[in-house]
Design a protein around this motif. Structure first.
Motif, short mmCIF file in Angstrom:
data_model
loop_
_atom_site.label_atom_id
_atom_site.label_comp_id
_atom_site.label_asym_id
_atom_site.label_seq_id
_atom_site.Cartn_x
_atom_site.Cartn_y
_atom_site.Cartn_z
N SER A 187 7.99 68.80 -15.66
CA SER A 187 8.51 67.66 -14.88
C SER A 187 9.99 67.47 -15.17
O SER A 187 10.78 67.23 -14.25
N LYS A 241 7.08 62.12 -12.98
CA LYS A 241 6.86 61.35 -14.21
C LYS A 241 6.87 62.28 -15.42
O LYS A 241 6.17 63.30 -15.45
N GLU A 254 -1.39 65.98 -18.07
CA GLU A 254 -2.13 66.38 -16.87
C GLU A 254 -3.40 67.12 -17.28
O GLU A 254 -3.38 67.92 -18.19
N ASP A 298 4.87 71.73 -8.91
CA ASP A 298 4.42 71.63 -10.30
C ASP A 298 3.00 72.19 -10.32
O ASP A 298 2.08 71.58 -9.76
MG LIG Z 1 4.53 66.87 -15.82
#
Ligand SMILES: [Mg+2]
Ligand SMILES: Nc1nc2c(ncn2[C@@H]2O[C@H](COP(=O)(O)OP(=O)(O)O)[C@@H](O)[C@H]2O)c(=O)[nH]1
Length: 420
Positions: free
Chosen positions: A88, A106, A111, A131
């Motif tokens: 990120s 964020k 995750e 991502d």
């Molecule tokens: Mg991330």
């Protein structure tokens, strides 16, 4: 005065097409950076051939095709890595966003899903960073992973880790390679490694030595898991201008298809003199190609058209350049907040921020018009279309140079304040 446009007009007027083709190539080479520009060697040859044969309509259509392809280029970048690796942060950095920005990905969230998440570039809607979940998740299957992630859509893959790369990363890299696509290994958080080493071994600490160790470890790690000649880039998402990030940018630019390079150069954050100069090169190339096209158009019977570059359009152009170099109002507000300086103080130091007083500045607009007059006089008088084309060329060029110089000036100020 820009000799290349004047020479072009003179040669076309005198039907000296052989010279025209020679000049074209010579000037193109001086115009682009060492990384090359938007024209592939094949395109260069084919435009040169059309010039040599005096086929101006073909020159016009070829240049137009190149400009349209560059402007509409779509870029899809896959970023793969475990949760916590710095994906990120890396994506935000490439999107020119601080972590606190509203549209930022964020940072620091864990995750657990197997979903991919798109992040559009805030200024270039055709550019998306994806991502992708890491290869360490329990459900990871190298055979199906890439298909599930929409493999074909990506221009290249960045495989990120802040520690060691895994066997699954290697399997993935092999699959990407087999499909003829490009991948790059990125090892993040080297700033932390350096910090820790310095804290624990203050007497023997040597920055270069630690970096070399990280590099050697990564290479050994990747070779152990079967990636023979990996390309690995050490970066810090907190300090992009240092370590290998500039090298990564250069490598990506070199390896992208020609028509995508312009877009890629524009999206690079203006974090160093080198990236500002790179953008200047690509934009200058575009301005020159457009001028060449317009100059050629004005010599084609029935194709001559008047195009305006009136004040609103000039203002729009300046605004666009400011945005490319991170000097738009929003970015200046963010910089002012970082520096703890009023916005007006920063704007007061940038020549490009007050378009209307610039308009009255004879050394900018007046100079560009005088250049345009002298250039168009070369083609046997002030033919209005030639004059218009030259005016657009010189104005754009002077706007571009002003914004790029301002960007360097501001960067220098940020570096002095140590917050670049
Ligand atoms: Mg991330
Ligand atoms: N020191 C340091 N910390 C980083 C770097 N990149 C990311 N981080 C931190 O590592 C944590 C995880 O980063 P994040 O970008 O959310 O990783 P992701 O889970 O892969 O998306 C956050 O606390 C970041 O601030 C880096 O290059 N250096």
């Amino acid at each position: 005065m820009d000799q290349s446009i004047a020479a072009f007009l003179k040669n076309v007027t005198e039907k000296n097409f052989q010279q025209l083709a020679v000049d074209f190539l010579l000037h193109y080479c001086t115009l682009t950076s060492k990384l090359g520009g938007t024209l592939s060697p094949e395109k260069l040859t084919s435009i040169q051939k059309a010039l040599q044969e005096g086929k101006l309509p073909e020159v016009v259509s070829q240049i137009q095709e190149i400009i349209t392809a560059a402007e509409n280029a779509v870029l899809e970048v896959a970023v793969i890595g475990e949760s916590g690796a710095g994906k990120s942060s890396f994506i935000n950095a490439l999107r020119g966003l601080s972590h606190e920005a509203e549209e930022a990905a964020k940072v620091g969230t864990v995750e657990t899903t197997m979903h991919k998440t798109p992040y559009q570039h805030p200024k270039y809607p055709n550019v998306t960073f994806w991502d992708l979940p890491g290869t360490g998740t329990p459900n990871f299957r190298p055979e199906t992973y890439l298909n599930k992630m929409g493999f074909d859509n990506y221009d290249f893959f960045i495989i990120i880790s802040s520690l060691r790369f895994s066997l699954n990363d290697a399997l993935l890299a092999q699959k990407i390679k087999d499909a003829g696509k490009k991948f790059y290994f990125v090892r993040t958080k080297v700033d932390s490694d350096l910090y820790n080493e310095e804290k624990t071994k203050p007497r023997t600490f040597k920055k270069e030595k630690v970096l070399q160790q990280i590099r050697d470890n990564c290479l050994a790690n990747l070779s152990d898991i079967g990636v023979p000649e990996p390309r690995i880039f050490l970066i810090s998402n907190f300090d992009l201008d240092s370590f290998d990030f500039p090298k990564l940018e250069e490598t990506l630019l070199r390896e992208l298809p020609w028509h995508k390079r312009h877009m890629f150069a524009l999206l690079l954050p203006s974090i160093s003199d080198a990236s500002i100069e790179l953008k200047r090169h690509f934009l200058r190339e575009k301005i020159w190609l457009e001028a060449l096209k317009s100059a050629a158009v004005s010599f084609i019977p029935c194709m001559t058209f008047m195009f305006g570059f009136d004040l609103p359009e000039q203002e729009r152009c300046m605004k666009e350049y400011r945005s490319y170099f991170g000097l738009d109002d929003k970015s200046i507000e963010e910089i002012a907040a970082k520096l703890g300086t009023p916005v007006q103080d920063i704007k007061g130091r940038l020549k490009c921020s007050d378009f209307w007083s610039l308009e009255k500045d004879d050394s900018v607009v007046g100079k560009a018009l005088r250049c345009a007059e002298s250039v168009s006089a070369v083609s046997g008088g002030l033919q209005s279309s030639v004059f218009q084309a030259s005016k657009v060329y010189f104005l754009r060029l002077s706007f571009l140079n002003m914004v790029a110089d301002d960007a360097k000036h501001l960067l220098n100020k940020l570096e002095t304040a140590n917050i670049a």
